[in-house]
Design a protein around this motif. Structure first.
Motif, PDB file in Angstrom:
ATOM      1  N   THR A  47      -1.823  -0.681  11.404  1.00 53.25           N
ATOM      2  CA  THR A  47      -1.497   0.685  10.933  1.00 53.25           C
ATOM      3  C   THR A  47      -1.491   1.854  11.841  1.00 53.25           C
ATOM      4  O   THR A  47      -2.640   1.935  12.515  1.00 53.25           O
TER       5      THR A  47
ATOM      6  N   ASP B 182      -8.924  -5.705   4.141  1.00 56.39           N
ATOM      7  CA  ASP B 182      -9.119  -5.174   5.790  1.00 56.39           C
ATOM      8  C   ASP B 182      -9.067  -6.716   6.628  1.00 56.39           C
ATOM      9  O   ASP B 182     -10.129  -6.914   7.199  1.00 56.39           O
TER      10      ASP B 182
ATOM     11  N   TYR C 281       0.896  -1.153  -0.118  1.00 54.63           N
ATOM     12  CA  TYR C 281      -0.148  -0.026  -0.009  1.00 54.63           C
ATOM     13  C   TYR C 281       0.994   1.222   0.212  1.00 54.63           C
ATOM     14  O   TYR C 281       1.900   1.396   0.827  1.00 54.63           O
TER      15      TYR C 281
ATOM     16  N   THR D   6      -3.429  -4.952   8.214  1.00 53.31           N
ATOM     17  CA  THR D   6      -4.045  -3.309   8.180  1.00 53.31           C
ATOM     18  C   THR D   6      -4.555  -2.678   9.669  1.00 53.31           C
ATOM     19  O   THR D   6      -4.545  -1.759   9.891  1.00 53.31           O
TER      20      THR D   6
ATOM     21  N   ALA E 198      -9.747  -0.408   9.898  1.00 53.71           N
ATOM     22  CA  ALA E 198      -8.659   0.179   8.918  1.00 53.71           C
ATOM     23  C   ALA E 198      -9.498   0.665   7.818  1.00 53.71           C
ATOM     24  O   ALA E 198      -9.091   1.783   7.064  1.00 53.71           O
TER      25      ALA E 198
ATOM     26  N   CYS F 247      -8.891  -0.976   1.421  1.00 55.00           N
ATOM     27  CA  CYS F 247      -7.981  -2.064   1.835  1.00 55.00           C
ATOM     28  C   CYS F 247      -8.510  -3.457   1.808  1.00 55.00           C
ATOM     29  O   CYS F 247      -9.630  -3.459   1.618  1.00 55.00           O
TER      30      CYS F 247
END
Length: 492
Positions: free
Chosen positions: A227, A176, A62, A224, A168, A174
């Motif tokens: 983060t 996730d 990402y 995720t 996330a 994403c």
């Protein structure tokens, strides 16, 4: 889904002319980004979060850009995802909510997109072949004003992230689910008076208009939910950990001196954990102390999130606060480096973090592990009734997704580890812990993997033993402690 190393390249085209013509045709067709006919939410079928994650591809990296305008306004964002298709895809889903999607491209061509529940359904101009590499770019906003479901947390002077377990995608598009780990790069532009810190290593900063653009990248794959981006009036304190490990603590600038007595303990805590399970698994570490009320602390990768109130109160015993710090530190091995295959494997994260928290409390404060585990045993049947067995927690309560985080996966999970150590002996247990984090570093693993490794290391078939401890409605007898009794649940 296994992580694919390396950054996929763009899918090649036979000619620039063909690409330009195709792009023009698709652009003409996609006015208004009409929803594809088959737009519907998908998921990996996780028992606790069935619509979380998405099938058909594996994310490698990402690259996320945020432009911050204040914690009461949406951030402008661009999320670039490099992935590999695991099957042919005429469309695919990303998890995303709490923001507005402005445009999507796949391999440089405009794509159709539609938001359905908490999914973003993307239909590329050209179907993606199985095993093909592709790049998705999503231009969107990321709204911090509604943090009830997790994601951005508004602090007194900015923002931090709290994305566990399934939030996330309330920050950026994403896949996730912790089974699809990837590398991350964050580019964040914020006013010059603010400091930005994110997971991983700093890669530089530069003036950009009235603000500063900060870049961070992770050297290891990350789920995720782990983060972290912090934006605020922060001081970053640098110190050396064991073997020269970079330690950076992010604290409210006004509290730098008052919290130093706690933050300065991190290197010795890392050294203590390394003595138990082996080398720290990432490129750096630190504590992030945020002026916010979350009700929890969080093991975001390389930068654990803590509430400011923990460190400025004078009524919390030192041994207790340090044990809480070690709980989140232990997660860097158990939960971050070794991520759960499914959310039902949560006990592997929380049980281990609680185990080392309890051992550190014994080390620093004389509060014995045996006493804590005996108390846990007394409550264990009640916890199993309330939350399910440790490795099969009950599904989240409606509207309360984080209700899976109940005592049965914390002290109840640690109790399973205590029973296992009683069964196989301390020496075999210590070998198991080291081999577990070494074997599955930077990857994912589940309860069946842990059972298999425990059997291998101990030379005993532990399947039936751990089946009862992990999945039983009632707590089994504790090896070596026939006098321990689980208390009957008191009437409501």
């Amino acid at each position: 889904m296994p992580h694919s190393s390396g950054k996929p390249a763009m899918v090649p085209w036979r000619s620039v002319r063909r690409r330009a013509a195709l792009a023009a045709a698709v652009t003409a067709l996609l006015v208004g980004a009409a929803a594809p006919p088959s737009a519907s939410p998908e998921g990996l079928g996780d028992r606790l979060f069935p619509e979380l994650g998405n099938p058909g591809y594996d994310v490698a990296a990402y690259d996320i850009k945020f432009d911050y305008h204040g914690n009461d306004r949406p951030l402008d964002a661009v999320t670039t995802i490099a992935a590999r298709a695991t099957t042919g895809l005429d469309h695919f889903n990303l998890d995303f909510a709490n923001g507005t999607v402005r445009a999507v491209t796949v391999n440089g061509l405009p794509a159709q997109f539609a938001s359905v529940k908490e999914d973003l359904v993307v239909t590329p101009a050209v179907a993606l072949p199985a095993e093909g590499l592709f790049t998705v770019v999503v231009h969107h906003t990321s709204d911090p004003r509604n943090s009830k479901g997790g994601g951005w947390v508004r602090t007194k002077d900015g923002l931090v992230m709290a994305n566990q377990a399934d939030a996330a995608h309330r920050v950026f598009p994403c896949n996730d689910h912790p089974s699809d780990k990837a590398r991350f790069t964050f580019h964040v532009t914020a006013p010059k008076a603010l400091t930005v810190v994110a997971n991983g290593r700093p890669e530089g900063r530069a003036a950009r208009g009235a603000g500063t653009a900060w870049t961070y990248s992770s050297a290891h794959p990350m789920a995720t939910e782990l983060t972290q981006v912090s934006i605020g009036r922060s001081a970053v304190v640098h110190r050396a950990g064991p073997h020269g490990l970079p330690v950076r603590d992010v604290v409210p600038a006004a509290d730098r001196q008052s919290v130093e007595k706690w933050a300065s303990k991190t290197p010795e805590q890392i050294a203590w954990m390394e003595g138990k399970v082996g080398p720290y698994p990432f490129e750096n570490y630190g504590v992030l102390i945020a002026d916010a009320s979350t009700g929890f602390e969080l093991e975001t990768q390389t930068l654990s999130l803590f509430e400011r109130s923990l460190f400025v109160r004078d009524d919390i015993p030192a041994w207790y606060l340090e044990a809480v710090m070690v709980h989140e530190l232990a997660h860097q091995w158990f939960g971050d480096s070794v991520s759960p295959d499914t959310w039902s494997d949560l006990w592997l994260n929380e049980g281990h973090a609680t185990w080392y928290e309890a051992l550190y409390a014994e080390h620093k404060g004389g509060h014995t592990l045996d006493a804590r585990m005996r108390a846990a045993y007394e409550h264990s049947d009640t916890w199993r009734t309330d939350g399910g067995p440790p490795a099969r927690p009950k599904v989240p309560d409606p509207g309360r997704r984080n209700s899976i985080f109940k005592p049965v996966v914390y002290d109840g999970g640690a109790l399973v580890l205590y029973a296992l150590r009683q069964k196989i002996g301390a020496a075999a247990f210590d070998r198991l812990e080291r081999e577990w984090v070494n074997l599955h570093r930077d990857a994912g693993a589940g309860t069946a993997d842990f059972t298999a490794l425990a059997s291998q290391v101990s030379g005993q078939d532990l399947r039936e033993f751990l089946q009862d401890w992990l999945y039983g409605a009632k707590t089994p007898p504790m090896p070596g402690h026939p006098d321990w009794k689980a208390a009957a649940r008191k009437p409501a």
